[in-house]
Design a protein around this motif. Sequence first.
Motif, PDB file in Angstrom:
ATOM      1  N   ARG A 258      -1.496  59.281  30.643  1.00  0.00           N
ATOM      2  CA  ARG A 258      -1.860  59.311  32.095  1.00  0.00           C
ATOM      3  C   ARG A 258      -3.269  59.461  32.357  1.00  0.00           C
ATOM      4  O   ARG A 258      -3.666  59.734  33.540  1.00  0.00           O
ATOM      5  N   THR A 259      -4.054  59.100  31.317  1.00  0.00           N
ATOM      6  CA  THR A 259      -5.586  59.317  31.688  1.00  0.00           C
ATOM      7  C   THR A 259      -5.979  57.883  32.525  1.00  0.00           C
ATOM      8  O   THR A 259      -5.408  56.873  32.360  1.00  0.00           O
ATOM      9  N   PRO A 260      -6.588  57.909  33.497  1.00  0.00           N
ATOM     10  CA  PRO A 260      -7.049  56.957  34.429  1.00  0.00           C
ATOM     11  C   PRO A 260      -7.476  55.596  33.828  1.00  0.00           C
ATOM     12  O   PRO A 260      -8.275  55.685  32.739  1.00  0.00           O
ATOM     13  N   PRO A 261      -7.065  54.266  33.812  1.00  0.00           N
ATOM     14  CA  PRO A 261      -7.447  53.252  33.472  1.00  0.00           C
ATOM     15  C   PRO A 261      -8.936  52.952  33.235  1.00  0.00           C
ATOM     16  O   PRO A 261      -9.337  52.490  32.482  1.00  0.00           O
ATOM     17  N   ALA A 262      -9.645  53.389  34.486  1.00  0.00           N
ATOM     18  CA  ALA A 262     -11.047  53.200  34.620  1.00  0.00           C
ATOM     19  C   ALA A 262     -11.676  54.052  33.322  1.00  0.00           C
ATOM     20  O   ALA A 262     -12.654  53.364  32.623  1.00  0.00           O
ATOM     21  N   ALA A 263     -11.221  55.370  33.189  1.00  0.00           N
ATOM     22  CA  ALA A 263     -11.803  56.161  32.011  1.00  0.00           C
ATOM     23  C   ALA A 263     -11.454  55.303  30.829  1.00  0.00           C
ATOM     24  O   ALA A 263     -12.303  55.277  29.756  1.00  0.00           O
ATOM     25  N   LEU A 264     -10.208  54.988  30.486  1.00  0.00           N
ATOM     26  CA  LEU A 264      -9.946  54.299  29.295  1.00  0.00           C
ATOM     27  C   LEU A 264     -10.527  53.040  29.053  1.00  0.00           C
ATOM     28  O   LEU A 264     -11.019  52.828  27.978  1.00  0.00           O
ATOM     29  N   GLU A 265     -10.770  52.401  30.031  1.00  0.00           N
ATOM     30  CA  GLU A 265     -11.885  51.059  29.796  1.00  0.00           C
ATOM     31  C   GLU A 265     -13.022  51.441  29.410  1.00  0.00           C
ATOM     32  O   GLU A 265     -13.718  50.777  28.651  1.00  0.00           O
ATOM     33  N   ARG A 266     -13.821  52.474  30.092  1.00  0.00           N
ATOM     34  CA  ARG A 266     -15.134  52.800  29.706  1.00  0.00           C
ATOM     35  C   ARG A 266     -15.234  53.471  28.365  1.00  0.00           C
ATOM     36  O   ARG A 266     -16.358  53.075  27.501  1.00  0.00           O
ATOM     37  N   LEU A 267     -14.198  54.043  28.030  1.00  0.00           N
ATOM     38  CA  LEU A 267     -14.275  54.634  26.550  1.00  0.00           C
ATOM     39  C   LEU A 267     -14.156  53.659  25.411  1.00  0.00           C
ATOM     40  O   LEU A 267     -14.710  53.550  24.602  1.00  0.00           O
ATOM     41  N   ASN A 268     -13.117  52.608  25.850  1.00  0.00           N
ATOM     42  CA  ASN A 268     -12.968  51.494  24.984  1.00  0.00           C
ATOM     43  C   ASN A 268     -14.306  50.768  24.768  1.00  0.00           C
ATOM     44  O   ASN A 268     -14.612  50.181  23.572  1.00  0.00           O
ATOM     45  N   ALA A 269     -14.857  50.391  25.998  1.00  0.00           N
ATOM     46  CA  ALA A 269     -16.187  49.651  25.764  1.00  0.00           C
ATOM     47  C   ALA A 269     -17.161  50.532  24.971  1.00  0.00           C
ATOM     48  O   ALA A 269     -17.843  49.830  24.214  1.00  0.00           O
ATOM     49  N   ALA A 270     -17.236  51.748  25.205  1.00  0.00           N
ATOM     50  CA  ALA A 270     -18.059  52.258  24.614  1.00  0.00           C
ATOM     51  C   ALA A 270     -18.156  52.572  22.875  1.00  0.00           C
ATOM     52  O   ALA A 270     -19.036  52.267  22.113  1.00  0.00           O
ATOM     53  N   ALA A 271     -16.839  52.556  22.720  1.00  0.00           N
ATOM     54  CA  ALA A 271     -16.503  52.898  21.341  1.00  0.00           C
ATOM     55  C   ALA A 271     -16.466  51.651  20.607  1.00  0.00           C
ATOM     56  O   ALA A 271     -16.863  51.460  19.359  1.00  0.00           O
ATOM     57  N   VAL A 272     -16.114  50.219  21.232  1.00  0.00           N
ATOM     58  CA  VAL A 272     -16.088  49.211  20.523  1.00  0.00           C
ATOM     59  C   VAL A 272     -17.599  48.786  20.388  1.00  0.00           C
ATOM     60  O   VAL A 272     -17.977  48.147  19.178  1.00  0.00           O
ATOM     61  N   LYS A 273     -18.518  49.240  21.392  1.00  0.00           N
ATOM     62  CA  LYS A 273     -19.805  48.750  21.242  1.00  0.00           C
ATOM     63  C   LYS A 273     -20.397  49.402  20.021  1.00  0.00           C
ATOM     64  O   LYS A 273     -21.482  49.112  19.138  1.00  0.00           O
ATOM     65  N   ALA A 274     -19.874  50.764  19.902  1.00  0.00           N
ATOM     66  CA  ALA A 274     -20.395  51.726  18.683  1.00  0.00           C
ATOM     67  C   ALA A 274     -20.071  51.024  17.439  1.00  0.00           C
ATOM     68  O   ALA A 274     -20.660  51.066  16.440  1.00  0.00           O
ATOM     69  N   LEU A 275     -18.849  50.452  17.401  1.00  0.00           N
ATOM     70  CA  LEU A 275     -17.957  50.082  16.053  1.00  0.00           C
ATOM     71  C   LEU A 275     -18.758  48.530  15.752  1.00  0.00           C
ATOM     72  O   LEU A 275     -18.524  48.119  14.854  1.00  0.00           O
ATOM     73  N   GLN A 276     -19.250  47.855  16.769  1.00  0.00           N
ATOM     74  CA  GLN A 276     -20.077  46.702  16.544  1.00  0.00           C
ATOM     75  C   GLN A 276     -21.604  47.084  16.015  1.00  0.00           C
ATOM     76  O   GLN A 276     -22.190  45.957  15.535  1.00  0.00           O
ATOM     77  N   ASP A 277     -22.009  48.096  16.017  1.00  0.00           N
ATOM     78  CA  ASP A 277     -23.512  48.544  15.532  1.00  0.00           C
ATOM     79  C   ASP A 277     -23.637  48.222  13.991  1.00  0.00           C
ATOM     80  O   ASP A 277     -22.837  48.704  13.205  1.00  0.00           O
ATOM     81  N   ALA A 278     -24.524  47.385  13.654  1.00  0.00           N
ATOM     82  CA  ALA A 278     -24.619  46.963  12.168  1.00  0.00           C
ATOM     83  C   ALA A 278     -24.644  48.004  11.345  1.00  0.00           C
ATOM     84  O   ALA A 278     -24.200  48.003  10.117  1.00  0.00           O
TER      85      ALA A 278
END
Length: 322
Positions: A258-278
């Motif tokens: 039940r976490t709001p979709p907007a929060a989940l999307e921001r968390l996903n974007a931030a985590a994926v960007k972190a995991l793309q860091d060389a």
Amino acid sequence: MSRITRRRLTGALGATLLAAPALAQTAFPARPVTIVVPFAPGGSTDVLTRLVAERMTEVLGKPVQVENRPGGNTIIGAEYVARAEPDGHTVLMAAGTTLTINPLIYRRLAYKPEDFAPITLASTFPFAVIARKDGPADIAALVAAAKARPGRITYGTNGPTTLTNMAMLMVLDRLGLEMQDVTYRGDAAQLNDFLAGNLDLLVVAGSTALPVYRNGQGRILGWTGSQRVASTPEVPIFAENAPGLAAESWFGLLAPARTPPAALERLNAAAVKALQDAKIRERLASDGQFPKGSTAEEFARFMAAETERWRPILSKLDVPQN
């Protein structure tokens, strides 16, 4: 300007000014984000989470902090997040044990998979089986030694319902071997016994295995995954002796349901960007992990597939239910 028009304009401006703070309050994140790690500090989960949290802090513009809540085969930390306010500010770095194994072996679990909303799959990883310097030199030698002394060779794991133990049970089952499991509360305790010569084999993740291997304190006989580890291309996988054998775990971020979709999307974007860091990818690879960074939907499908993959394995290995 007429009185009516002026009144309407003043009212509209007032409404806008009143709405601005409300909009600001709903922006995510509104305060620091806490990633709960259901393990003690210093392990592979903790290392991964702190790397990702540091980079997510830069992306989100708010502090992302790590809180360790170990115990109960990851149940304590998972239950805490499942009961947290579903606003995206408290999330869980789960492991394969948390949502793949525990729901299959605990009859009365304090949480359910449906209590969580997936964010992203962070990484997957196998386990290493390490022998002492004076022990078997390779998998063939291990098989010969175990068959010559059935039930006498000891190996350390973190308990009968942990993935390290299940990975070793799979190895023994497929190779037709019998050994003695010695249970420890954490990698540090079994590592101390191993280095003291009181334990024949270690079964641990790469963050514990690789320093031992690189320092010449033991040799990795094989990995339990489906492909060789990039940082040790010379070390085989057990599947080369037992085709199809694959015992791996994973790390992934989840929020309360039940976490709001907007929060989940921001968390996903931030985590994926972190995991793309060389640098992060290089560090994870050096620890024997395979960095990922998926969509929430991909992560959900992955977890469902892992549950179905392990269900018959646990039945065959006769892993006890609690």
